[in-house]
Design a protein around this motif. Sequence first.
Motif, PDB file in Angstrom:
ATOM      1  N   GLY A  74     -28.433  -9.944   7.540  1.00  0.00           N
ATOM      2  CA  GLY A  74     -28.807  -8.589   7.907  1.00  0.00           C
ATOM      3  C   GLY A  74     -29.483  -7.893   6.742  1.00  0.00           C
ATOM      4  O   GLY A  74     -30.104  -8.535   5.894  1.00  0.00           O
ATOM      5  N   THR A  75     -29.374  -6.586   6.685  1.00  0.00           N
ATOM      6  CA  THR A  75     -29.988  -5.805   5.619  1.00  0.00           C
ATOM      7  C   THR A  75     -28.964  -4.813   5.074  1.00  0.00           C
ATOM      8  O   THR A  75     -27.858  -4.689   5.595  1.00  0.00           O
ATOM      9  CB  THR A  75     -31.220  -5.037   6.141  1.00  0.00           C
ATOM     10  N   GLY A  77     -26.639  -2.036   4.553  1.00  0.00           N
ATOM     11  CA  GLY A  77     -26.041  -1.098   5.501  1.00  0.00           C
ATOM     12  C   GLY A  77     -26.033  -1.553   6.940  1.00  0.00           C
ATOM     13  O   GLY A  77     -25.550  -0.838   7.823  1.00  0.00           O
ATOM     14  N   HIS A  78     -26.571  -2.756   7.192  1.00  0.00           N
ATOM     15  CA  HIS A  78     -26.645  -3.235   8.582  1.00  0.00           C
ATOM     16  C   HIS A  78     -26.427  -4.748   8.575  1.00  0.00           C
ATOM     17  O   HIS A  78     -27.320  -5.542   8.891  1.00  0.00           O
ATOM     18  CB  HIS A  78     -28.008  -2.890   9.187  1.00  0.00           C
ATOM     19  N   ARG A  79     -25.227  -5.160   8.195  1.00  0.00           N
ATOM     20  CA  ARG A  79     -24.898  -6.581   8.084  1.00  0.00           C
ATOM     21  C   ARG A  79     -24.214  -7.077   9.354  1.00  0.00           C
ATOM     22  O   ARG A  79     -23.569  -6.309  10.084  1.00  0.00           O
ATOM     23  CB  ARG A  79     -23.955  -6.812   6.906  1.00  0.00           C
ATOM     24  N   PHE A  80     -24.327  -8.387   9.574  1.00  0.00           N
ATOM     25  CA  PHE A  80     -23.643  -9.025  10.684  1.00  0.00           C
ATOM     26  C   PHE A  80     -22.275  -9.555  10.267  1.00  0.00           C
ATOM     27  O   PHE A  80     -21.585 -10.196  11.054  1.00  0.00           O
ATOM     28  CB  PHE A  80     -24.494 -10.164  11.253  1.00  0.00           C
ATOM     29  N   CYS A  84     -19.402  -6.455   3.050  1.00  0.00           N
ATOM     30  CA  CYS A  84     -20.625  -6.701   2.279  1.00  0.00           C
ATOM     31  C   CYS A  84     -21.049  -5.498   1.439  1.00  0.00           C
ATOM     32  O   CYS A  84     -22.212  -5.398   1.041  1.00  0.00           O
ATOM     33  CB  CYS A  84     -21.769  -7.105   3.214  1.00  0.00           C
ATOM     34  N   GLN A  85     -20.128  -4.593   1.158  1.00  0.00           N
ATOM     35  CA  GLN A  85     -20.516  -3.385   0.441  1.00  0.00           C
ATOM     36  C   GLN A  85     -21.042  -3.690  -0.961  1.00  0.00           C
ATOM     37  O   GLN A  85     -21.973  -3.026  -1.439  1.00  0.00           O
ATOM     38  CB  GLN A  85     -19.330  -2.408   0.365  1.00  0.00           C
ATOM     39  N   ASP A  88     -24.507  -5.123  -0.660  1.00  0.00           N
ATOM     40  CA  ASP A  88     -25.440  -4.012  -0.433  1.00  0.00           C
ATOM     41  C   ASP A  88     -25.867  -3.395  -1.768  1.00  0.00           C
ATOM     42  O   ASP A  88     -27.047  -3.103  -1.988  1.00  0.00           O
ATOM     43  CB  ASP A  88     -24.787  -2.932   0.428  1.00  0.00           C
ATOM     44  N   GLN A  92     -29.698  -3.578  -3.115  1.00  0.00           N
ATOM     45  CA  GLN A  92     -30.381  -2.300  -3.302  1.00  0.00           C
ATOM     46  C   GLN A  92     -30.885  -2.140  -4.729  1.00  0.00           C
ATOM     47  O   GLN A  92     -32.008  -1.685  -4.956  1.00  0.00           O
ATOM     48  CB  GLN A  92     -29.436  -1.148  -2.948  1.00  0.00           C
ATOM     49  N   ASP A 301     -38.455  -6.408   7.000  1.00  0.00           N
ATOM     50  CA  ASP A 301     -37.002  -6.224   6.916  1.00  0.00           C
ATOM     51  C   ASP A 301     -36.249  -7.080   7.928  1.00  0.00           C
ATOM     52  O   ASP A 301     -35.035  -7.266   7.797  1.00  0.00           O
ATOM     53  CB  ASP A 301     -36.654  -4.745   7.132  1.00  0.00           C
ATOM     54  N   ARG A 302     -36.955  -7.593   8.913  1.00  0.00           N
ATOM     55  CA  ARG A 302     -36.319  -8.457   9.901  1.00  0.00           C
ATOM     56  C   ARG A 302     -36.469  -9.933   9.526  1.00  0.00           C
ATOM     57  O   ARG A 302     -36.410 -10.817  10.389  1.00  0.00           O
ATOM     58  CB  ARG A 302     -36.907  -8.192  11.289  1.00  0.00           C
TER      59      ARG A 302
END
Length: 485
Positions: A74-75, A77-80, A84-85, A88, A92, A301-302
Amino acid sequence: MSDLSAPANSGTVSSAYNQALEVIASVEPRIAEATKQELADQRASLKLIASENYASPATLMTMGTWFSDKYAEGTVGHRFYAGCQNVDTVEQIAAEHAKELFGAEYAYVQPHSGIDANLTAYWAILAHRVEGPWLEKMAVKNMNELSEADWEKLRNELGNQRLLGMSLDAGGHLTHGFRPNISGKMFHQNQYGTDPETGLLDYDAVRAKAKEFKPLVIVAGYSAYPRRVNFAKMREIADEVGATLMVDMAHFAGLVAGKVFQGEENPVPYAHVVTSTSHKSLRGPRGGFILATEEYAPSVDRGCPMVLGGPLSHVMAAKAVAFAEAKQESFQTYAQNVADNAQSLADGFLKRGANLVTGGTDNHIVLLDVSGFGITGRQAESALLDSGVVTNRNSIPADPNGAWYTSGIRLGTPALTTRGFGADEFDRVAELIVDVLSQTTPGTTKAGGPSKASYIIADGVADNTKAAAAELVAKFPLYPGLDLA
């Protein structure tokens, strides 16, 4: 002084590596020994492979952490995956450093390699170019609402898109549309070359080819072209035919980051999408990244799940460290030295009568045509390796020996510049290479004809060159202060 001169905490670094190797040896001692031997081999040889360098201890150590244990598809703030903080935070920071370092609007640091970066970029460009028109045409809000029949139509359309890239023998890369590569299968591809007399890019010829072929994507950048590219002209050509300009700067990213390539030689202000590796002249970990305009950011981003799976979080962390190092003023000095040293190496060859593709260099690459020595690139590569000089064989324009045996060897200055080599040392390197090649002859095949692979080096030449190489590198130790038990 080398950029890898002994740090103040060299004792700490030595202790850390020795303890790590002890832990590794307790499980698989052969891996620990191979790791030690690799350092010894790199310390002893003249490394002139243009795509290799030496990463700092900080970069190397960053990869050996528990970030390796995390799945983070994912990316930010939007993980599967949950938990994952910290990934992130790492991703970043790496993206922020990359944007600041290159002056880019957007950065994507997940690709595992340069090829992954290129594939992600290609699919992102295709999705960006067709997604809007298709969504409007099919009266849906997003591509997930398309039926299987719609997807089949879309796949057919994507499969017929056109890509124009630099040909392999002119200095392009496999992923720039070379037919056996996936890029040459994804696209209806065509290639532009260089002027047959000078070996230089002919922008008028590129423009004519683009107008005739009408590509969706034009790829600029190179793997073995020893000159700079005017990206303003490449963007003009792309705009004239309505193409997306993608630049693969994997080889020269360090010269961009180090402000050696500025103005129209810096691809970032002109390309829609820029891909790169984080190693080579940038001197980071092995990996890839993408820079893009905001327009292309949502599509890039995808990358996961479009092309990539779980990002390598420990490598993204190392990219952040390497980008932070490249933002330091000392890196600009290093980058300029890389370019200056390439010029010194080229001058060293030319004054000894060697033939260089394009007659010289103005980046970090020197492409030596070895046909004048009566041998192939493969024979030259092998003879030099026997002599303690590490290079790689490479095609030259209109190469009669093809991409396997080749007629050239590619040399680069980033690695030895990291060790502290300067003009005098690179002149000596040119002298050693010419000495080896001038005393190397082709072997014979079983049928009795000249071989393109086997070779004969005159007695004593390899040993004498090894000794001379050892004398050179001894003055510029690799990872000084790092002592392995």
